[in-house]
Motif scaffolding. Structure first.
Motif, mmCIF file in Angstrom:
data_model
loop_
_atom_site.group_PDB
_atom_site.id
_atom_site.type_symbol
_atom_site.label_atom_id
_atom_site.label_comp_id
_atom_site.label_asym_id
_atom_site.label_seq_id
_atom_site.Cartn_x
_atom_site.Cartn_y
_atom_site.Cartn_z
ATOM 1 N N LEU A 46 0.831 -1.214 0.000
ATOM 2 C CA LEU A 46 0.000 0.000 0.000
ATOM 3 C C LEU A 46 0.865 1.263 0.000
ATOM 4 C CD1 LEU A 46 -2.683 -1.157 2.581
ATOM 5 C CD2 LEU A 46 -3.037 -0.825 0.158
ATOM 6 N N ASP A 47 2.124 1.155 -0.425
ATOM 7 C CA ASP A 47 3.040 2.296 -0.605
ATOM 8 C C ASP A 47 3.552 2.910 0.689
ATOM 9 O OD1 ASP A 47 2.535 1.965 -3.238
ATOM 10 O OD2 ASP A 47 1.143 3.633 -3.412
ATOM 11 N N ALA A 48 3.332 2.268 1.836
ATOM 12 C CA ALA A 48 3.792 2.869 3.094
ATOM 13 C C ALA A 48 5.085 2.185 3.528
ATOM 14 C CB ALA A 48 2.723 2.739 4.168
ATOM 15 N N VAL A 49 6.181 2.507 2.858
ATOM 16 C CA VAL A 49 7.428 1.766 3.124
ATOM 17 C C VAL A 49 7.993 2.078 4.507
ATOM 18 C CG1 VAL A 49 8.165 1.260 0.792
ATOM 19 C CG2 VAL A 49 8.557 3.523 1.711
ATOM 20 N N ASP A 50 7.903 3.357 4.926
ATOM 21 C CA ASP A 50 8.423 3.709 6.256
ATOM 22 C C ASP A 50 7.669 2.948 7.342
ATOM 23 O OD1 ASP A 50 10.054 6.484 5.688
ATOM 24 O OD2 ASP A 50 8.362 6.179 4.356
ATOM 25 N N VAL A 51 6.337 2.935 7.208
ATOM 26 C CA VAL A 51 5.516 2.222 8.184
ATOM 27 C C VAL A 51 5.865 0.744 8.165
ATOM 28 C CG1 VAL A 51 3.176 1.784 8.934
ATOM 29 C CG2 VAL A 51 3.710 3.901 7.784
ATOM 30 N N ALA A 52 6.121 0.203 6.962
ATOM 31 C CA ALA A 52 6.398 -1.229 6.849
ATOM 32 C C ALA A 52 7.648 -1.599 7.624
ATOM 33 C CB ALA A 52 6.548 -1.622 5.382
ATOM 34 N N PHE A 53 8.746 -0.839 7.450
ATOM 35 C CA PHE A 53 9.925 -1.312 8.180
ATOM 36 C C PHE A 53 9.862 -0.981 9.662
ATOM 37 C CE2 PHE A 53 12.132 2.385 5.978
ATOM 38 C CZ PHE A 53 12.391 3.144 7.104
ATOM 39 N N THR A 54 9.101 0.046 10.042
ATOM 40 C CA THR A 54 8.896 0.257 11.480
ATOM 41 C C THR A 54 8.084 -0.890 12.073
ATOM 42 O OG1 THR A 54 8.860 2.608 11.019
ATOM 43 C CG2 THR A 54 8.140 1.927 13.184
ATOM 44 N N GLU A 55 7.022 -1.291 11.363
ATOM 45 C CA GLU A 55 6.189 -2.384 11.863
ATOM 46 C C GLU A 55 6.999 -3.682 11.945
ATOM 47 O OE1 GLU A 55 2.878 -2.326 12.847
ATOM 48 O OE2 GLU A 55 3.009 -4.450 13.313
ATOM 49 N N ALA A 56 7.834 -3.943 10.918
ATOM 50 C CA ALA A 56 8.615 -5.175 10.927
ATOM 51 C C ALA A 56 9.623 -5.160 12.076
ATOM 52 C CB ALA A 56 9.332 -5.357 9.591
ATOM 53 N N ALA A 57 10.251 -3.996 12.326
ATOM 54 C CA ALA A 57 11.279 -3.946 13.371
ATOM 55 C C ALA A 57 10.664 -3.855 14.755
ATOM 56 C CB ALA A 57 12.198 -2.741 13.124
ATOM 57 N N VAL A 58 9.670 -2.983 14.895
ATOM 58 C CA VAL A 58 9.123 -2.711 16.232
ATOM 59 C C VAL A 58 7.967 -3.659 16.560
ATOM 60 C CG1 VAL A 58 8.051 -0.963 17.659
ATOM 61 C CG2 VAL A 58 9.874 -0.327 16.123
ATOM 62 N N GLY A 59 6.990 -3.760 15.635
ATOM 63 C CA GLY A 59 5.823 -4.593 15.908
ATOM 64 C C GLY A 59 6.165 -6.071 15.918
ATOM 65 N N ALA A 60 6.862 -6.526 14.868
ATOM 66 C CA ALA A 60 7.170 -7.961 14.789
ATOM 67 C C ALA A 60 8.416 -8.291 15.595
ATOM 68 C CB ALA A 60 7.378 -8.369 13.326
ATOM 69 N N GLY A 61 9.351 -7.352 15.734
ATOM 70 C CA GLY A 61 10.607 -7.635 16.445
ATOM 71 C C GLY A 61 10.513 -7.383 17.932
ATOM 72 N N ILE A 62 10.497 -6.098 18.318
ATOM 73 C CA ILE A 62 10.606 -5.753 19.737
ATOM 74 C C ILE A 62 9.418 -6.284 20.532
ATOM 75 C CG2 ILE A 62 10.790 -3.833 21.362
ATOM 76 C CD1 ILE A 62 12.277 -2.287 19.263
ATOM 77 N N SER A 63 8.194 -6.140 19.991
ATOM 78 C CA SER A 63 7.014 -6.642 20.709
ATOM 79 C C SER A 63 7.158 -8.123 21.024
ATOM 80 C CB SER A 63 5.763 -6.466 19.862
ATOM 81 O OG SER A 63 5.236 -5.205 20.014
ATOM 82 N N THR A 64 7.543 -8.906 19.992
ATOM 83 C CA THR A 64 7.662 -10.352 20.191
ATOM 84 C C THR A 64 8.725 -10.660 21.236
ATOM 85 O OG1 THR A 64 7.100 -10.541 17.866
ATOM 86 C CG2 THR A 64 7.863 -12.520 18.946
ATOM 87 N N VAL A 65 9.843 -9.932 21.177
ATOM 88 C CA VAL A 65 10.899 -10.159 22.169
ATOM 89 C C VAL A 65 10.394 -9.845 23.573
ATOM 90 C CG1 VAL A 65 13.133 -9.305 22.962
ATOM 91 C CG2 VAL A 65 12.801 -9.837 20.563
ATOM 92 N N LEU A 66 9.634 -8.742 23.710
ATOM 93 C CA LEU A 66 9.080 -8.388 25.021
ATOM 94 C C LEU A 66 8.159 -9.492 25.532
ATOM 95 C CD1 LEU A 66 8.157 -4.607 24.669
ATOM 96 C CD2 LEU A 66 9.906 -5.595 26.120
ATOM 97 N N PHE A 67 7.281 -9.975 24.635
ATOM 98 C CA PHE A 67 6.362 -11.053 25.026
ATOM 99 C C PHE A 67 7.140 -12.280 25.467
ATOM 100 C CE2 PHE A 67 2.704 -9.001 22.850
ATOM 101 C CZ PHE A 67 1.744 -9.253 23.813
ATOM 102 N N LEU A 68 8.166 -12.650 24.675
ATOM 103 C CA LEU A 68 8.916 -13.862 24.999
ATOM 104 C C LEU A 68 9.660 -13.693 26.319
ATOM 105 C CD1 LEU A 68 10.236 -14.964 21.507
ATOM 106 C CD2 LEU A 68 8.363 -15.913 22.836
ATOM 107 N N ALA A 69 10.207 -12.470 26.558
ATOM 108 C CA ALA A 69 10.913 -12.231 27.816
ATOM 109 C C ALA A 69 9.963 -12.376 28.997
ATOM 110 C CB ALA A 69 11.548 -10.846 27.806
ATOM 111 N N ALA A 70 8.741 -11.860 28.836
ATOM 112 C CA ALA A 70 7.767 -11.975 29.926
ATOM 113 C C ALA A 70 7.335 -13.422 30.113
ATOM 114 C CB ALA A 70 6.554 -11.090 29.637
ATOM 115 N N MET A 71 7.243 -14.170 28.988
ATOM 116 C CA MET A 71 6.804 -15.567 29.055
ATOM 117 C C MET A 71 7.740 -16.427 29.900
ATOM 118 S SD MET A 71 4.061 -16.121 27.289
ATOM 119 C CE MET A 71 4.243 -17.858 27.000
ATOM 120 N N ALA A 72 9.017 -15.985 30.020
ATOM 121 C CA ALA A 72 9.970 -16.759 30.811
ATOM 122 C C ALA A 72 9.508 -16.869 32.259
ATOM 123 C CB ALA A 72 11.343 -16.112 30.731
ATOM 124 N N TYR A 73 8.711 -15.894 32.728
ATOM 125 C CA TYR A 73 8.264 -15.898 34.123
ATOM 126 C C TYR A 73 6.836 -16.393 34.267
ATOM 127 C CZ TYR A 73 12.308 -12.936 34.967
ATOM 128 O OH TYR A 73 13.570 -12.447 35.051
#
Lengths: 200, 138
Positions: A48-75
């Protein structure tokens, strides 16, 4: 046309992932599926032509969020105890009714919206053309999204930084001494502070 | 101006996004597990992002990065800017939510909201408080 078909396929994939998230009971797959959802939506943003949003979503939404969830899952316990479906239809029926009513209201509103990509739609004729036409000669930054984010709406971005700072502060306050508390709770089960509970 | 079928095809993105949003809302309301609720919230949020980006799409347009061609058609950059901010704020709320879930787990030993509520009701019934942990968290 190819873009339209890609769009439909990605939307179908998103619906599929959503159904899997609802039906999966183990939390690790649920978290990974949420990451996949973010990644597929990032692919949609590229389409949909939103390249900036795409790489932010890939890095932050798919990356950092998932890492945060996994870190919390350890407990946390790794499985949902009893899914609400198992408790009978009475447990999910109210949620289902609310969602269907809200969804129908939104559909009634969305039907009136101009079609996707219509060049005469209100969002395309108001301030956006000015940014597209003038920002290049005015600020000499080719990426219009960056121009608007950092220059025209710099205060907005500053507010965003404040929000992130506040959230970080909140997390620090909430988790201060968390590992210590967890250790005390664990030792409590082995009977070290058993005397404390007796006078209750 | 056009038939209803064509109209549905044209605003197909919006309709599917609404279904996805309601799926996320359904998870938030119906599931008892707090981690799954947060995942539902994230799905709801991402669906709203897709809605905004769909609004910004221009037929035959390209990404809003200026080129030398004078007649290039660009998609609308404003929704992109809004959603960039929203994505980062979304991660901040997710982090805060997960921190709360960790504290709830430390205090109650459970992340199922029905169990936590039952335990809270039980703890409130006799006036005696069992340990400081539970009082801190509430």
């Amino acid at each position: 046309m190819a873009g339209y078909v890609t769009n439909l396929l990605l939307l179908a994939l998103l619906v599929f992932i959503l159904v899997l998230v609802i039906r999966t009971r183990r939390l690790f797959p649920v978290v990974v599926l949420a990451g996949a959802y973010s990644l597929v939506s990032a692919a949609m943003f590229v389409n949909l032509d939103a390249v900036d949003v795409a790489f932010t979503e890939a890095a932050v939404g798919a990356g950092i969020s998932t890492v945060l969830f996994l870190a919390a899952m350890a407990y946390l316990p790794g499985i949902e105890k009893t899914p609400p479906e198992a408790k009978g239809i009475g447990h999910i029926l109210p949620a289902l009714i609310i969602c269907i009513i809200a969804g129908l209201l939104l559909v009634a509103a969305a039907i009136e919206l101009p079609p996707v990509g219509d060049p005469t739609a209100p969002p395309h004729v108001h301030v956006a053309p000015r940014y597209l036409e003038e920002s290049g000669s005015f600020l000499h930054i080719p990426n219009v999204v960056t121009t608007v984010l950092a220059s025209y709406r710099g205060f907005d971005t500053f507010g965003e930084v404040v929000v992130v700072f506040t959230a970080g502060l909140g997390v620090l306050v909430l988790l201060a001494g968390f590992t210590r508390t967890a250790r005390i709770a664990k030792s409590g089960k082995t009977g070290i502070d058993g005397g404390e509970g007796d006078d209750a | 101006m056009i038939g209803p079928v064509a109209q549905i095809l044209e605003s197909w993105n919006y309709l599917v996004v609404i279904a996805l949003m309601m799926g996320g809302l359904f998870i938030v309301i119906s599931q008892n597990n707090l981690v799954k609720k947060l995942v539902g919230l994230a799905i709801f949020q991402t669906s709203v992002f897709i809605f905004y980006i769909s609004v910004g799409k221009m037929a035959g347009g390209t990404a809003p990065i200026l080129t030398d061609g004078p007649e290039t058609l660009y998609s609308n950059p404003l929704p992109h800017v809004l959603i960039l901010t929203a994505i980062v704020v979304g991660v901040a709320t997710t982090a805060l939510g997960l921190a709360l879930v960790l504290r709830i787990h430390a205090a109650f030993g459970s992340i199922e909201d029905d169990e936590v509520l039952a335990m809270k009701a039980e703890a409130a019934e006799p006036r005696a408080r069992r340990g400081g942990d539970m009082g801190d968290a509430v």
